[in-house]
Design an enzyme around this catalytic site. Structure first.
Site, PDB file in Angstrom:
ATOM      1  N   TYR A 154       0.957  -1.331   0.222  1.00  0.00           N
ATOM      2  CA  TYR A 154      -0.080  -0.202   0.152  1.00  0.00           C
ATOM      3  C   TYR A 154       0.773   1.067  -0.263  1.00  0.00           C
ATOM      4  CZ  TYR A 154      -3.960   3.461   2.197  1.00  0.00           C
ATOM      5  OH  TYR A 154      -4.044   4.351   1.836  1.00  0.00           O
ATOM      6  N   ASP A 256       9.767   3.713   0.027  1.00  0.00           N
ATOM      7  CA  ASP A 256       7.825   3.955   1.305  1.00  0.00           C
ATOM      8  C   ASP A 256       8.326   4.355   1.848  1.00  0.00           C
ATOM      9  OD1 ASP A 256       6.096   4.794   1.956  1.00  0.00           O
ATOM     10  OD2 ASP A 256       4.391   4.415   0.970  1.00  0.00           O
ATOM     11  N   LYS A 283       3.285   9.965   8.407  1.00  0.00           N
ATOM     12  CA  LYS A 283       3.324   9.834   9.876  1.00  0.00           C
ATOM     13  C   LYS A 283       4.133  10.216  10.819  1.00  0.00           C
ATOM     14  CE  LYS A 283       0.782   5.763   7.944  1.00  0.00           C
ATOM     15  NZ  LYS A 283      -0.521   5.487   8.426  1.00  0.00           N
TER      16      LYS A 283
HETATM   17  C1  PLP Z   1       3.355   3.008   3.381  1.00  0.00           C
HETATM   18  C2  PLP Z   1       2.499   3.971   3.157  1.00  0.00           C
HETATM   19  N1  PLP Z   1       2.926   4.358   2.522  1.00  0.00           N
HETATM   20  C3  PLP Z   1       1.907   5.680   2.347  1.00  0.00           C
HETATM   21  C4  PLP Z   1       0.655   5.639   2.976  1.00  0.00           C
HETATM   22  C5  PLP Z   1      -0.302   6.403   3.014  1.00  0.00           C
HETATM   23  O1  PLP Z   1      -0.175   7.544   3.786  1.00  0.00           O
HETATM   24  P1  PLP Z   1      -1.915   8.896   4.054  1.00  0.00           P
HETATM   25  O2  PLP Z   1      -2.266   7.334   4.680  1.00  0.00           O
HETATM   26  O3  PLP Z   1      -1.002   9.995   5.455  1.00  0.00           O
HETATM   27  O4  PLP Z   1      -1.755   9.084   3.187  1.00  0.00           O
HETATM   28  C6  PLP Z   1       0.250   4.664   4.312  1.00  0.00           C
HETATM   29  C7  PLP Z   1      -0.754   5.170   4.902  1.00  0.00           C
HETATM   30  O5  PLP Z   1      -1.022   4.008   5.822  1.00  0.00           O
HETATM   31  C8  PLP Z   1       1.838   3.700   3.923  1.00  0.00           C
HETATM   32  O6  PLP Z   1       1.155   3.213   5.450  1.00  0.00           O
END
Ligand code: PLP
Length: 446
Positions: A154, A256, A283
């Site tokens: 994700y 990521d 986060k």
């Molecule tokens: C690995 C990863 N990338 C991107 C995101 C997207 O972040 P946001 O919810 O702040 O848009 C998340 C959210 O949980 C994530 O866990």
């Protein structure tokens, strides 16, 4: 539905009547009652009124230990005094301006100082925007359009990455050369033309896929710890293999680290000793405020620089780098000393080890995954190293545990993943493991 799950749901309903009432009211004005599907669960979610340290309090007067910390965000727990103080001070001066403000420089300096591969950084308001910009930068830099991502990963909610996030196995094709599967309606079918899907942690299969598409690939995006599938740490050879392959083929490697940044002071790249070209953050870097950031090589980030004529990549955002988020982020990062990371590692290992011991004792068909402060229960006897092995999880068993833990006074993710913060005490971690034991017992294990 099993009797055990039914019983946990009934117990949950009886203790959360005010949440049910609010949920019914909320559903009149918001589809499903909220704006964030990741915190919706059947029969209805709890409505939280306060967070303090390691605890969450809800409208029914329930007190629960928070093992989720807003999906790994609150690494110092709720309302850490340093964060509250910094935000209060900023509040007195104003929350957002149509001009840059000094704290954003301190914040950027902290990121550049900590993260080995980051020469320059830009701030956004979500991890979604961070991965969107990392991918856009790679496309602009290379002049290519395709990306490669892992099955079961994700990276936020934008179109380009909403492919093969949790695909049904029946339509996902060959495990070693997965088909791209669109996650939900509303995404143009053409998006799959610009993506190739790779199996996580299998460098040989990835190499075949990447080489076959090398001339079209702008970026390989990968999470050094796969969150979606239960905090599966990457095999070090997987990340270093992706690094050498992408360098050889002129493809940008994007990490990521929206979650994985929390595993060490310099993030997962410091932990693994593998440096990407661009990194997406989110986060913890915003101290609980909405946040994201992307940063990396000087020459890639230069695409965003408007100093010498129009930037090659346009980038605006009303709240990007706002001083309120910067204040919370600076205060949080400031607390995250090497000693704090040692403590987080120790507590994470403590929970994982205690869970493993419990599971072995009662011979439950569960495994434990995770790294550093991150942990997850996997409701399968198959070792979980990628999406296909993750997909062997018994979902109803996971749901029973999730509901059972809420009834026991512990909040984990709906897949029973969690994370420790600096303020969790060992007694609370013991309590969590004991609660897992009681739910197992109620569901016929142990
Ligand atoms: C690995 C990863 N990338 C991107 C995101 C997207 O972040 P946001 O919810 O702040 O848009 C998340 C959210 O949980 C994530 O866990």
């Amino acid at each position: 539905m099993t009797n055990a799950l039914q019983a946990e749901i009934e117990r949950y309903k009886s203790r959360n009547q005010e949440s049910l009432r609010l949920h019914e009211r909320a559903a009149q004005v918001m589809p499903g009652g909220d704006s964030r599907n990741s915190i919706w669960w059947p029969p209805f979610p709890t409505y939280v009124t306060r967070g303090e340290g390691s605890k969450l309090y809800d409208v029914d007067g329930n007190e629960r230990v928070d093992m989720l910390n807003n999906m790994t965000t609150l690494i110092l727990g709720h309302r850490h005094p340093s964060v509250v103080k910094a935000m209060r001070e900023q509040l007195d001066d104003g929350v957002s301006f149509p001009a840059p403000s000094p704290p954003v420089i301190d914040w950027a300096e902290m990121m550049v100082d900590r993260v080995p591969s980051v020469d320059k950084v830009r701030f956004v308001n979500s991890g979604t925007e961070a991965t969107l910009n990392a991918i856009r930068a790679a496309r602009a830099f290379t002049g290519r359009e395709m990306i490669a991502k892992c099955e079961g990963a994700y990276h936020g909610t934008h179109d380009a990455v909403s492919i093969s996030v949790q695909p049904p196995i029946e339509s996902a094709g060959d495990a070693l050369n997965p088909d791209p599967v669109i996650g939900f309606e509303g995404i143009p079918s053409r998006v799959v033309d610009d993506i190739v899907i790779m199996p996580y942690n299998d460098i040989e299969a990835c190499e075949r896929i990447i080489r076959a598409n090398a001339e079209q690939l702008a970026a390989v995006i990968v999470e050094p710890v796969n969150g979606q599938s239960g905090f599966i740490p990457a095999d070090p050879a997987f990340l270093s293999g992706l690094r050498s392959l992408t360098s050889e083929l002129g493809i940008l490697l994007v990490f990521d680290e929206v979650i994985a940044f929390r595993i060490s002071r310099g993030g997962a790249q410091e932990y693994y000793g593998v440096l990407p070209d661009v990194t997406a953050f989110g986060k913890i870097i915003g101290g609980g405020m909405p946040v994201g950031a992307f940063g990396g090589r000087e020459d890639v980030m230069a695409l965003y620089d408007p100093s010498n004529g129009p930037p090659r990549v346009q980038h605006a955002g009303t709240f990007n780098g706002n001083p309120m988020t910067a204040a919370a982020g600076i205060a949080t990062l400031g607390e995250l000393t090497p000693a704090a990371y040692r403590e987080l590692d120790e507590k994470g290992e403590y929970v994982r080890e205690r869970l493993r011991k419990l599971i072995a004792e009662v011979e439950a068909p569960i495994r434990v995954s995770g790294i550093s402060s991150l942990f997850s229960l996997q409701f399968t006897t198959t070792p979980v190293t990628d999406y296909r092995s993750y997909a062997t999880n018994d979902k109803e068993f996971a749901q029973t545990m999730f509901m059972g833990l809420l009834n026991e006074g512990y909040v984990a993710s709906s897949r029973c993943a969690g994370n420790v913060s600096t303020v969790h005490e060992h007694g609370e971690l013991d309590g969590f493991v004991d609660a897992v034991g009681r739910v197992l017992e109620r569901s016929g294990h142990g």
